[in-house]
Scaffold this motif. Structure first.
Motif, PDB file in Angstrom:
ATOM      1  N   LEU A 101       9.194   4.908  -6.894  1.00  0.00           N
ATOM      2  CA  LEU A 101      10.097   2.933  -7.099  1.00  0.00           C
ATOM      3  C   LEU A 101      11.624   3.482  -7.233  1.00  0.00           C
ATOM      4  CD1 LEU A 101       8.579   0.699  -9.965  1.00  0.00           C
ATOM      5  CD2 LEU A 101       9.097   0.370  -7.741  1.00  0.00           C
ATOM      6  N   ALA A 102      12.259   4.344  -7.853  1.00  0.00           N
ATOM      7  CA  ALA A 102      13.259   5.358  -8.318  1.00  0.00           C
ATOM      8  C   ALA A 102      13.386   5.426  -6.560  1.00  0.00           C
ATOM      9  CB  ALA A 102      13.796   5.969  -9.323  1.00  0.00           C
ATOM     10  N   VAL A 103      13.004   6.765  -6.023  1.00  0.00           N
ATOM     11  CA  VAL A 103      13.198   6.999  -4.428  1.00  0.00           C
ATOM     12  C   VAL A 103      12.989   5.637  -3.492  1.00  0.00           C
ATOM     13  CG1 VAL A 103      12.569   7.808  -2.990  1.00  0.00           C
ATOM     14  CG2 VAL A 103      12.100   9.519  -5.135  1.00  0.00           C
ATOM     15  N   ALA A 104      12.121   4.724  -3.404  1.00  0.00           N
ATOM     16  CA  ALA A 104      12.403   3.603  -2.816  1.00  0.00           C
ATOM     17  C   ALA A 104      13.266   3.426  -2.716  1.00  0.00           C
ATOM     18  CB  ALA A 104      11.244   3.008  -3.237  1.00  0.00           C
ATOM     19  N   LEU A 105      14.167   2.795  -4.124  1.00  0.00           N
ATOM     20  CA  LEU A 105      15.551   1.764  -4.039  1.00  0.00           C
ATOM     21  C   LEU A 105      16.657   3.103  -4.062  1.00  0.00           C
ATOM     22  CD1 LEU A 105      14.997   0.627  -7.838  1.00  0.00           C
ATOM     23  CD2 LEU A 105      15.311  -0.691  -5.821  1.00  0.00           C
ATOM     24  N   ALA A 127      -0.141   4.471   0.936  1.00  0.00           N
ATOM     25  CA  ALA A 127       0.482   5.053  -0.716  1.00  0.00           C
ATOM     26  C   ALA A 127       1.767   4.768  -0.163  1.00  0.00           C
ATOM     27  CB  ALA A 127       0.188   6.075  -0.872  1.00  0.00           C
ATOM     28  N   SER A 128       2.551   4.821   0.762  1.00  0.00           N
ATOM     29  CA  SER A 128       4.022   4.409   0.703  1.00  0.00           C
ATOM     30  C   SER A 128       3.709   2.913   0.669  1.00  0.00           C
ATOM     31  CB  SER A 128       4.072   4.785   2.450  1.00  0.00           C
ATOM     32  OG  SER A 128       5.802   4.614   2.806  1.00  0.00           O
ATOM     33  N   SER A 129       2.610   1.824   1.867  1.00  0.00           N
ATOM     34  CA  SER A 129       3.177   0.681   2.356  1.00  0.00           C
ATOM     35  C   SER A 129       3.014   0.197   0.617  1.00  0.00           C
ATOM     36  CB  SER A 129       1.570  -0.184   2.806  1.00  0.00           C
ATOM     37  OG  SER A 129       1.729  -0.958   2.759  1.00  0.00           O
ATOM     38  N   GLU A 130       1.536   0.767  -0.362  1.00  0.00           N
ATOM     39  CA  GLU A 130       1.506   0.011  -1.817  1.00  0.00           C
ATOM     40  C   GLU A 130       2.799   0.171  -2.590  1.00  0.00           C
ATOM     41  OE1 GLU A 130      -2.700   1.500  -1.964  1.00  0.00           O
ATOM     42  OE2 GLU A 130      -1.798   2.762  -4.117  1.00  0.00           O
ATOM     43  N   LYS A 152       9.578  -4.927  -3.164  1.00  0.00           N
ATOM     44  CA  LYS A 152       9.785  -5.697  -2.804  1.00  0.00           C
ATOM     45  C   LYS A 152       9.376  -6.765  -3.902  1.00  0.00           C
ATOM     46  CE  LYS A 152       9.446  -4.719   1.871  1.00  0.00           C
ATOM     47  NZ  LYS A 152       8.884  -5.152   3.253  1.00  0.00           N
ATOM     48  N   GLU A 153       7.916  -6.904  -4.777  1.00  0.00           N
ATOM     49  CA  GLU A 153       7.535  -7.760  -5.193  1.00  0.00           C
ATOM     50  C   GLU A 153       8.729  -7.791  -6.392  1.00  0.00           C
ATOM     51  OE1 GLU A 153       3.479  -9.910  -7.745  1.00  0.00           O
ATOM     52  OE2 GLU A 153       3.722  -7.395  -6.442  1.00  0.00           O
ATOM     53  N   VAL A 154       8.847  -6.715  -6.662  1.00  0.00           N
ATOM     54  CA  VAL A 154       9.824  -6.874  -8.338  1.00  0.00           C
ATOM     55  C   VAL A 154      11.278  -6.329  -7.936  1.00  0.00           C
ATOM     56  CG1 VAL A 154      10.493  -4.548 -10.477  1.00  0.00           C
ATOM     57  CG2 VAL A 154       8.170  -5.253  -9.675  1.00  0.00           C
TER      58      VAL A 154
END
Length: 213
Positions: A21-25, A199-202, A208-210
């Protein structure tokens, strides 16, 4: 936003969820702080590998133990998002962090040992909401089976068990048991930076949900 990734059971994928999550953000341009509040220091070791490899985007890491309320309050004023990795048990870090957090993401496998800890988590949440009434608690179905013959049944069982705990809301997002998650950690990477599209999509779906689009 201050988000604690924590529950009362080890081995549920808390650190994996937190670092991804940290990297995604960060990849979407947010200023992100990852707080390692787990004495096992798994997030810190992951971060050290990321720094050594000079991977971008960069995130900030802070280590903090015991009472983390004031630390999170200060960090929440400085960063767009603070992601907190706590130990897989009823820890002081989980309780003191929840006092100031916006959200708890609680990863759980669909196993009796994991789900049996939800009662303890609900009791904690009930008490914490006396101090932090706006706290959201979201159960994340982690390490779910990819076997088509069992995945739907497993999901139904997961949701049925959560029906007993109204203080904890199930997420629509699901994290499946994939080798890509394990392989990314020793490299200091997120699965978003790898070649496993599922995995990336998950992780993108969870983010996006959070956090919203």
């Amino acid at each position: 936003m201050i988000v604690i990734v924590g529950c009362n059971k080890g081995g549920a994928g808390k650190t994996t969820t937190a670092v991804n999550l940290a990297v995604a953000l960060a990849l979407r341009g947010s200023d992100v702080c990852l707080v390692d509040a787990d004495p096992q220091r798994s997030a810190t070791r992951w971060y050290a590998e990321r720094e050594a490899a000079e991977l971008k985007p960069t995130i900030t890491l802070v280590e903090k133990r015991d009472n983390i309320t004031q630390t999170l309050k200060t960090l929440g004023e400085k960063f767009d998002h603070v992601i907190v990795d706590v130990a897989g048990r009823n820890s002081r870090e989980l309780i003191t962090g929840a006092v100031i957090a916006d959200v708890i993401i609680a990863p759980h496998q669909c196993s009796q040992l994991d789900l049996d800890t939800l009662g303890e988590l609900q009791e904690q949440v009930t008490r914490i909401r006396d101090l932090n009434p706006e706290l959201k608690v979201l159960a994340y179905h982690s390490m779910a089976s990819t076997n088509p013959s069992v995945r739907e049944t497993e999901r139904r069982e997961f949701l049925a068990f959560l029906d007993e705990f109204p203080e904890i809301q199930p997420l629509i997002s699901i994290g499946f048991y994939r080798k890509a998650y394990k392989d990314s950690i020793p490299c200091g990477k997120s699965v978003i930076e790898g070649d496993n599209a599922q995995a990336s999509s998950e992780i993108q779906t969870l983010m996006k949900e959070v956090f919203g689009a």
